[in-house]
Design a protein around this motif. Structure first.
Motif, short mmCIF file in Angstrom:
data_model
loop_
_atom_site.label_atom_id
_atom_site.label_comp_id
_atom_site.label_asym_id
_atom_site.label_seq_id
_atom_site.Cartn_x
_atom_site.Cartn_y
_atom_site.Cartn_z
N LEU A 1 5.34 -4.65 -7.67
CA LEU A 1 3.96 -4.28 -7.43
C LEU A 1 3.48 -3.25 -8.44
N SER A 2 4.34 -2.30 -8.79
CA SER A 2 3.96 -1.23 -9.71
C SER A 2 3.70 -1.74 -11.11
N ASN B 1 4.79 -4.24 0.87
CA ASN B 1 4.72 -4.42 -0.59
C ASN B 1 5.02 -3.12 -1.32
N TRP B 2 4.41 -2.04 -0.82
CA TRP B 2 4.55 -0.72 -1.44
C TRP B 2 5.94 -0.15 -1.24
N SER C 1 -1.93 -7.71 -0.97
CA SER C 1 -1.85 -7.67 0.49
C SER C 1 -2.68 -8.77 1.13
N ARG D 1 -0.91 4.22 4.16
CA ARG D 1 0.11 4.70 3.23
C ARG D 1 0.28 6.22 3.29
N GLN E 1 -3.06 -4.03 -5.81
CA GLN E 1 -2.44 -3.85 -4.50
C GLN E 1 -3.29 -4.47 -3.41
N ALA F 1 -4.21 3.07 -4.04
CA ALA F 1 -4.14 1.62 -4.22
C ALA F 1 -5.37 1.12 -4.96
N ASP G 1 0.52 -4.47 3.04
CA ASP G 1 0.48 -3.49 1.96
C ASP G 1 1.60 -2.48 2.07
N ASP H 1 8.25 -2.28 -3.37
CA ASP H 1 7.73 -2.44 -4.74
C ASP H 1 7.95 -3.87 -5.23
#
Length: 444
Positions: A440-441, A203-204, A408, A139, A404, A400, A200, A207
């Motif tokens: 995700l957040s 996903n990030w 993942s 990330r 998170q 993370a 991940d 979001d």
């Protein structure tokens, strides 16, 4: 800050990845961090890292504890935080026990390898109130960070679809088939061990929380049966001390001081062989994988991972209501000789390019400033975030935690189930503790 005020860290699992944590603790951040102990099944590996502490890093030796004495290590050394870098299948064991004994935890990715272990970790966090960080260093690289920034600015509008194609070459990719990673009960397969990085990121970026997974995977290139089908004579079980001739997959542990001391000379303690033939027996993971993911927001991801490519890198395309984003990274090639653990994990970055293709407008390239350090420059930044007493602000939410980490690995765990059953898998049925948040957040 006095020694008594320093944050105390102990490490369980002393393989090739721990310099990622040891070096900043005893180096750049030594004024506010302290390393207080090692724990491992293999005393030879702990001794190697203690020698390194003294001879290379100018630190002092730390106490060594056998794996069976993990509780004793915590009682004697009083760490604030346990860093877990064991074989993946044991991450949950040490995360859970550390929290039960009053410690927070940091774990290498993946957080764990299957849904049952994931749920056990989440239950322990609820019960103890302790904290868990998962080190998704990818990330923090400049390229992935810029993708996040551009998407947050709405350049492609509402995201509808993502396509990600990841290629591991016949050096780095092959190395997973030399090590313990080739056994799925230890690593969860590459869908978990490696792809957790990639899932991940997606996903990030978008979001969103994964909902449904369908996948197909097989062992098609590595392994004895595939080699013999192609006319390759598999003559030996491991490479070191064998006449491997011009075998491009061979790895000699004696040619590198680190692999010699850390692995070859410590085999006597636990029997772990680091240089198994990639075309040998007992490989239970896949090398060719395709996965389709539907998120709770409605976004779909089409993902592939192949581990025997002539070059290494990845490409992602993100399609939205206002256009398309394309990002690619090209890493080292298979022409480079066999890498050490640290070099392989660094993923030597050659090129990166981010393009935007708006609807009804000219395309353009987004410039990205390069960074130095492992994982495309991500390692130094996440090390600072973990170990600095007052870490820099992070507007992109790159740190993370357990949610998170769970989101993942559950994609990979669901893919593994789908590989076996041939059916789509609902993630909330595998692990209800992931919750029902769409983004995700929003996960706890």
């Amino acid at each position: 800050m006095t020694d008594n005020e320093k944050k105390r860290y102990a490490i369980v699992g002393t393989g090739g990845r721990i310099p990622m944590f040891v070096d900043p603790i005893v180096g750049l951040h030594k004024d506010h961090c302290e390393l207080v102990g090692f724990c491992d099944v293999n005393p030879g590996r702990m001794a190697y890292h203690n020698r390194r502490l003294v001879e290379e890093l100018g630190y002092h030796e730390v106490p060594e504890f056998a794996a069976a004495d993990f509780d004793q290590m915590i009682e004697r050394t009083r760490p604030d935080c346990i860093i877990v870098t064991t074989v993946d299948a044991f991450h949950h064991k040490y995360i859970i026990r550390a929290m039960e004994l009053g410690c927070d935890a940091i774990t290498e990715k993946p957080m764990t390898i299957d849904a049952d272990k994931c749920c056990a970790i989440l239950e322990t966090i609820e019960r103890t109130g302790r904290k868990l960080r998962v080190t998704f260093n990818y990330r923090w690289g400049p390229g992935p960070t810029m993708v996040r920034k551009v998407l947050s600015e709405g350049v492609v509008g509402e995201v509808i679809h993502v396509n990600m194609d990841y290629m591991l070459d016949t050096n780095h990719g092959a190395d997973y088939f030399r090590r313990w990673h080739r056994e799925k009960d230890k690593s969860g397969g590459l869908m978990v061990h490696k792809s957790t990085h990639h899932f991940d990121l997606v996903n990030w970026w978008i979001d969103a929380v994964p909902q449904t997974v369908f996948g197909m995977g097989r062992l098609a290139f590595y392994g004895r049966e595939n080699a013999e089908r192609r006319g390759i004579d598999v003559k030996y079980d491991r490479y070191t001390n064998e006449d491997s001739g011009d075998d491009p997959f061979a790895m000699n542990l004696l040619k590198d001081d680190t692999t010699r001391q850390l692995y070859y000379e410590t085999e006597q303690y636990d029997g772990y062989v680091r240089d198994r033939n990639v075309f040998g027996d007992n490989i239970t993971i896949e090398d060719t994988m395709s996965v389709l993911v539907r998120y709770r927001t409605g976004v779909t991801l089409n993902y592939s991972l192949n581990t025997y490519m002539p070059y290494e890198g990845w490409r992602v395309a993100i399609n939205g209501t206002k256009g398309r984003l394309e990002y690619e990274e090209i890493h080292q090639t298979s022409a480079i000789p066999a890498l050490t653990d640290q070099e392989a994990d660094a993923d030597i970055l050659k090129t990166m390019r981010l393009m935007i293709y708006p609807l009804f407008a000219e395309s353009y390239e987004v410039p990205i400033k390069r960074a130095t350090g492992g994982h495309g420059g991500g390692d130094p930044k996440i090390q600072e975030q973990i170990f600095a007493p007052i870490p820099p602000d992070d507007p992109w939410g790159r740190s993370a935690g357990h949610a998170q980490g769970a989101a993942s690995i559950l994609i990979g765990a669901a893919a593994n189930v789908s590989f076996q059953t041939g059916q789509p898998v609902q993630i909330d049925q595998l692990c209800p503790k992931l919750g029902d948040a769409r983004q995700l957040s929003e996960l706890a």
